[in-house]
Structures are given as C-alpha cells and as structure tokens.
Design a protein around this motif. Structure first.
Motif, PDB file in Angstrom:
ATOM      1  N   ASP A   1       8.712   4.644  12.604  1.00 22.53           N
ATOM      2  CA  ASP A   1       7.261   4.822  12.576  1.00 22.53           C
ATOM      3  C   ASP A   1       6.880   5.814  11.482  1.00 22.53           C
ATOM      4  O   ASP A   1       7.391   6.931  11.460  1.00 22.53           O
ATOM      5  CB  ASP A   1       6.756   5.350  13.927  1.00 22.53           C
ATOM      6  CG  ASP A   1       6.764   4.280  14.998  1.00 22.53           C
ATOM      7  OD1 ASP A   1       6.267   3.176  14.724  1.00 22.53           O
ATOM      8  OD2 ASP A   1       7.284   4.542  16.100  1.00 22.53           O
ATOM      9  N   ILE A   2       6.002   5.394  10.590  1.00 21.72           N
ATOM     10  CA  ILE A   2       5.437   6.296   9.599  1.00 21.72           C
ATOM     11  C   ILE A   2       4.078   6.759  10.124  1.00 21.72           C
ATOM     12  O   ILE A   2       3.223   5.949  10.448  1.00 21.72           O
ATOM     13  CB  ILE A   2       5.283   5.598   8.237  1.00 21.72           C
ATOM     14  CG1 ILE A   2       6.652   5.206   7.683  1.00 21.72           C
ATOM     15  CG2 ILE A   2       4.548   6.502   7.254  1.00 21.72           C
ATOM     16  CD1 ILE A   2       7.601   6.366   7.468  1.00 21.72           C
ATOM     17  N   ASP A   3       3.907   8.076  10.229  1.00 21.62           N
ATOM     18  CA  ASP A   3       2.674   8.619  10.787  1.00 21.62           C
ATOM     19  C   ASP A   3       1.533   8.628   9.776  1.00 21.62           C
ATOM     20  O   ASP A   3       0.376   8.378  10.116  1.00 21.62           O
ATOM     21  CB  ASP A   3       2.903  10.060  11.275  1.00 21.62           C
ATOM     22  CG  ASP A   3       4.065  10.162  12.242  1.00 21.62           C
ATOM     23  OD1 ASP A   3       4.204   9.266  13.093  1.00 21.62           O
ATOM     24  OD2 ASP A   3       4.839  11.142  12.159  1.00 21.62           O
ATOM     25  N   LEU A   4       1.871   8.975   8.511  1.00 20.67           N
ATOM     26  CA  LEU A   4       0.826   9.170   7.505  1.00 20.67           C
ATOM     27  C   LEU A   4       1.410   8.903   6.122  1.00 20.67           C
ATOM     28  O   LEU A   4       2.560   9.229   5.847  1.00 20.67           O
ATOM     29  CB  LEU A   4       0.303  10.610   7.569  1.00 20.67           C
ATOM     30  CG  LEU A   4      -0.796  10.998   6.572  1.00 20.67           C
ATOM     31  CD1 LEU A   4      -2.103  10.273   6.914  1.00 20.67           C
ATOM     32  CD2 LEU A   4      -1.022  12.511   6.571  1.00 20.67           C
ATOM     33  N   VAL A   5       0.581   8.315   5.249  1.00 23.85           N
ATOM     34  CA  VAL A   5       0.959   8.078   3.855  1.00 23.85           C
ATOM     35  C   VAL A   5      -0.056   8.791   2.973  1.00 23.85           C
ATOM     36  O   VAL A   5      -1.249   8.476   3.018  1.00 23.85           O
ATOM     37  CB  VAL A   5       0.991   6.571   3.530  1.00 23.85           C
ATOM     38  CG1 VAL A   5       1.316   6.351   2.065  1.00 23.85           C
ATOM     39  CG2 VAL A   5       2.013   5.869   4.425  1.00 23.85           C
ATOM     40  N   VAL A   6       0.398   9.773   2.215  1.00 20.82           N
ATOM     41  CA  VAL A   6      -0.474  10.557   1.338  1.00 20.82           C
ATOM     42  C   VAL A   6      -0.348  10.020  -0.078  1.00 20.82           C
ATOM     43  O   VAL A   6       0.739  10.044  -0.664  1.00 20.82           O
ATOM     44  CB  VAL A   6      -0.104  12.057   1.373  1.00 20.82           C
ATOM     45  CG1 VAL A   6      -1.060  12.857   0.486  1.00 20.82           C
ATOM     46  CG2 VAL A   6      -0.135  12.584   2.804  1.00 20.82           C
ATOM     47  N   ASN A   7      -1.443   9.527  -0.627  1.00 21.60           N
ATOM     48  CA  ASN A   7      -1.447   8.961  -1.977  1.00 21.60           C
ATOM     49  C   ASN A   7      -2.103   9.952  -2.931  1.00 21.60           C
ATOM     50  O   ASN A   7      -3.325  10.100  -2.955  1.00 21.60           O
ATOM     51  CB  ASN A   7      -2.213   7.630  -1.979  1.00 21.60           C
ATOM     52  CG  ASN A   7      -2.113   6.903  -3.305  1.00 21.60           C
ATOM     53  OD1 ASN A   7      -1.157   7.088  -4.055  1.00 21.60           O
ATOM     54  ND2 ASN A   7      -3.103   6.075  -3.606  1.00 21.60           N
ATOM     55  N   LEU A   8      -1.285  10.660  -3.711  1.00 23.48           N
ATOM     56  CA  LEU A   8      -1.803  11.642  -4.665  1.00 23.48           C
ATOM     57  C   LEU A   8      -2.278  10.926  -5.929  1.00 23.48           C
ATOM     58  O   LEU A   8      -1.575  10.064  -6.466  1.00 23.48           O
ATOM     59  CB  LEU A   8      -0.721  12.656  -5.031  1.00 23.48           C
ATOM     60  CG  LEU A   8      -0.185  13.537  -3.900  1.00 23.48           C
ATOM     61  CD1 LEU A   8       0.862  14.499  -4.435  1.00 23.48           C
ATOM     62  CD2 LEU A   8      -1.302  14.296  -3.204  1.00 23.48           C
ATOM     63  N   LYS A   9      -3.450  11.314  -6.423  1.00 24.63           N
ATOM     64  CA  LYS A   9      -4.032  10.631  -7.576  1.00 24.63           C
ATOM     65  C   LYS A   9      -4.433  11.644  -8.649  1.00 24.63           C
ATOM     66  O   LYS A   9      -4.912  12.744  -8.343  1.00 24.63           O
ATOM     67  CB  LYS A   9      -5.241   9.805  -7.131  1.00 24.63           C
ATOM     68  CG  LYS A   9      -4.916   8.794  -6.036  1.00 24.63           C
ATOM     69  CD  LYS A   9      -6.133   8.061  -5.543  1.00 24.63           C
ATOM     70  CE  LYS A   9      -6.549   6.994  -6.513  1.00 24.63           C
ATOM     71  NZ  LYS A   9      -7.665   6.164  -5.966  1.00 24.63           N
ATOM     72  N   LEU A  10      -4.224  11.235  -9.906  1.00 27.67           N
ATOM     73  CA  LEU A  10      -4.555  12.088 -11.049  1.00 27.67           C
ATOM     74  C   LEU A  10      -4.846  11.178 -12.236  1.00 27.67           C
ATOM     75  O   LEU A  10      -4.174  10.152 -12.426  1.00 27.67           O
ATOM     76  CB  LEU A  10      -3.386  13.027 -11.362  1.00 27.67           C
ATOM     77  CG  LEU A  10      -3.618  14.187 -12.333  1.00 27.67           C
ATOM     78  CD1 LEU A  10      -4.703  15.130 -11.798  1.00 27.67           C
ATOM     79  CD2 LEU A  10      -2.313  14.955 -12.556  1.00 27.67           C
ATOM     80  N   ARG A  11      -5.821  11.536 -13.051  1.00 23.76           N
ATOM     81  CA  ARG A  11      -6.215  10.696 -14.176  1.00 23.76           C
ATOM     82  C   ARG A  11      -5.069  10.509 -15.172  1.00 23.76           C
ATOM     83  O   ARG A  11      -4.207  11.374 -15.346  1.00 23.76           O
ATOM     84  CB  ARG A  11      -7.452  11.262 -14.867  1.00 23.76           C
ATOM     85  CG  ARG A  11      -7.388  12.723 -15.127  1.00 23.76           C
ATOM     86  CD  ARG A  11      -8.724  13.297 -15.518  1.00 23.76           C
ATOM     87  NE  ARG A  11      -9.042  13.030 -16.920  1.00 23.76           N
ATOM     88  CZ  ARG A  11     -10.114  13.537 -17.543  1.00 23.76           C
ATOM     89  NH1 ARG A  11     -10.966  14.292 -16.874  1.00 23.76           N
ATOM     90  NH2 ARG A  11     -10.330  13.267 -18.813  1.00 23.76           N
ATOM     91  N   GLY A  12      -5.084   9.348 -15.853  1.00 29.28           N
ATOM     92  CA  GLY A  12      -3.959   8.940 -16.680  1.00 29.28           C
ATOM     93  C   GLY A  12      -3.628   9.864 -17.838  1.00 29.28           C
ATOM     94  O   GLY A  12      -2.450  10.116 -18.125  1.00 29.28           O
ATOM     95  N   ASP A  13      -4.641  10.395 -18.538  1.00 32.01           N
ATOM     96  CA  ASP A  13      -4.348  11.260 -19.685  1.00 32.01           C
ATOM     97  C   ASP A  13      -3.668  12.553 -19.255  1.00 32.01           C
ATOM     98  O   ASP A  13      -2.802  13.082 -19.957  1.00 32.01           O
ATOM     99  CB  ASP A  13      -5.630  11.554 -20.475  1.00 32.01           C
ATOM    100  CG  ASP A  13      -6.771  12.086 -19.618  1.00 32.01           C
ATOM    101  OD1 ASP A  13      -6.675  12.026 -18.372  1.00 32.01           O
ATOM    102  OD2 ASP A  13      -7.781  12.559 -20.179  1.00 32.01           O
TER     103      ASP A  13
END
Length: 287
Positions: A157-169
């Motif tokens: 069981d996976i409780d949470l998925v954290v998707n970190l995002k940052l602009r490409g440049d």
C-alpha cells in the motif's frame, strides 16, 4: 514487505529469459491477483494497518528537482528509510562486471534503466532493509512507469505520492551545477539561480549548496550531467511521467507541490502541505 520481496525476487530470477517474457509473466501475475476475490486486500500479510507501521510514500519529479534532498530530510524526520533507485544504480556502477558496464552505457546516453534491472536492485535493497527490521519507506525515483506502479500497487500500500515540480530552465541549471565529493560521496550544487519574474511568471532564487572546505578540492561532475544528456533525460521523463502521475491522481494519492525556491523557502511549505509542521517542531525541541 516480505511478500513484496518474494514477488520482486521471483521476477529477477527470470533474468536469463527475454525481457518480453518477464513482462508477460508479470502481467499474468497481476491479472491473477486482480481476479482473486477470496482474500481481501486488508487481510494480506504485507498490507499492514497504517497504524502499525511507518509511512509508505513515493516521491516523483524530474531529474534534478530535489527528490533526494527532500526525501532524505523527511526520512530523518519520520525515521523511515529513504530508498533512491538512482543511488542503487550508482552503487552498482561502482562495482565491476557486466551489469555495471550495461548500466554505464544506459546512463551516459540519458536513457531509462530497464524495469528488470530496477526490480533486481530494489529487491536486494528491500531484503537488506527487512533483515534490519525497517518499517515503512520513502521511495525516490520509483515507480517510473505504469507497469512498475501496477506491480507496486499489487504488493504493498502506498499512502501518498508527492510530485515535486520546478520550471524547466531552473531544472537545467540545477542539473548542470551538481557536484559530488569523490571521497565522502556528498552531493552539492554550485549553481546560483536568480531568475527575475516576467510576463506573469514569478521569479525564483536558489542559493548554491556548497561543500565544506575539506571537500572543495575533491568535487567531480557526474558523467551524465552534460547539457545534451540532461535535456534528453528531461524529455524522456516528461513523456513517461504523465501516465504515472494520472495513475496516482485517479486514486486520490497524488500531492503536487511546486517548489517556490531553495530549501529555506521550500522546506517549511512542504511540511505544511504534508501537515508535518508540529512533527518538525517536536523533533527540533527534542534535539
């Protein structure tokens, strides 16, 4: 975790067979598991009640976004192992043998390592952790594909998925600024990022993560941190990541977090998003 290890080991034991055969067997096992109604998910021994174990989280994000940095900090805060598939690959690269040679060729071209190899490395890491009595985990860099996510879904069981995002440049500058101490293995970044806001886009500032004096003369650049390879890695990741993100979004497990800057700006906001401010204060007070 025991059944998860058995399942992964059963896949890696097939390494002498063509990978297409391995994938077919994995799909067959997934189908059989989905058809099995006699045993409920909650009664399976590897699906422990969350109140009886630590968190089981996944960190997603483009190469260079900082998954390792934030996952490592959270692993210390929550007392769970941080398992980074990128580190597992680099550890294997340090060894000699056919697998290390194969991995070197894949990594230097900016390509993704096959499911078969990742399962092999992850299985060994989970076995070692289980022997040490580890509970819970933060996975960093896994799953990368729908097939990996489906297999993971069936065995734990996976409780949470954290998707970190940052602009490409910014991602490109960060990747090109990465450095490793050849002696202690410490990860640092010499890039100073100061991008002004324009056309409605916010500015972003990120200070370099400089090494201590005794590491300065021992810094090296990863062989795969060239602009051409980094651009290819980002292209491949973006193509592969969208289905995985949707897989977890549809299950209500995806938390998307846009990094507002470096660690000083991002860390407290990430803790707030994870409802961990009090946890951090308690640990700081205890220290």
């Amino acid at each position: 975790m025991t059944a998860m290890n058995r399942f992964l080991r059963s896949l890696t034991s097939l390494s002498s067979r063509p990978f297409s055969s391995l994938v077919s067997e994995a799909e067959s096992r997934l189908h059989n598991l989905s058809l099995s109604k006699s045993t409920s998910r909650s009664s399976q021994p590897w699906r422990r009640d969350p109140s009886e174990r630590n968190v089981q989280w996944v960190f997603l994000g483009c190469p260079g976004v900082g998954k390792g940095t934030y996952a490592s900090r959270l692993s210390h805060l929550l007392a769970v192992p941080h398992i980074a598939t990128g580190d597992l690959v680099r550890e294997e690269l340090a060894n000699s043998g056919p697998l290390a040679d194969e991995l070197s060729s894949i990594v230097n071209q900016g390509q993704l390592v096959s499911d078969e190899i990742i399962f092999n490395l992850l299985s060994k890491r989970l076995e070692n952790g289980e022997a040490k009595g580890e509970s819970g985990f933060i996975l960093d860099g896994f799953p990368r594909t729908i097939k990996q996510a489906e297999i993971l879904e069936e065995v734990t069981d996976i409780d949470l998925v954290v998707n970190l995002k940052l602009r490409g440049d910014v991602l490109l500058e960060k990747c090109l600024g990465r450095r490793i101490c050849s002696e202690c293995g410490g990860n640092f970044n010499v890039a100073t990022i100061d991008i002004k806001g324009e056309n409605g886009r916010p500015g972003i500032c990120m200070a370099p993560l400089l090494p201590p004096p005794h590491c300065v003369s021992k810094l090296i650049t990863r062989s795969d941190d060239t602009e051409e390879v980094v651009q290819e890695r980002l292209r491949v990741y973006n193509k592969m990541s969208q289905p995985v993100e949707e897989f977890y979004r549809s299950r209500g497990k995806l938390l998307e977090f846009d990094l507002p800057g470096g660690i000083p700006e991002s860390w407290p906001k990430l803790l707030a998003a994870l409802n961990l401010e009090d946890h951090d204060h308690k640990q700081s007070a205890a220290a």
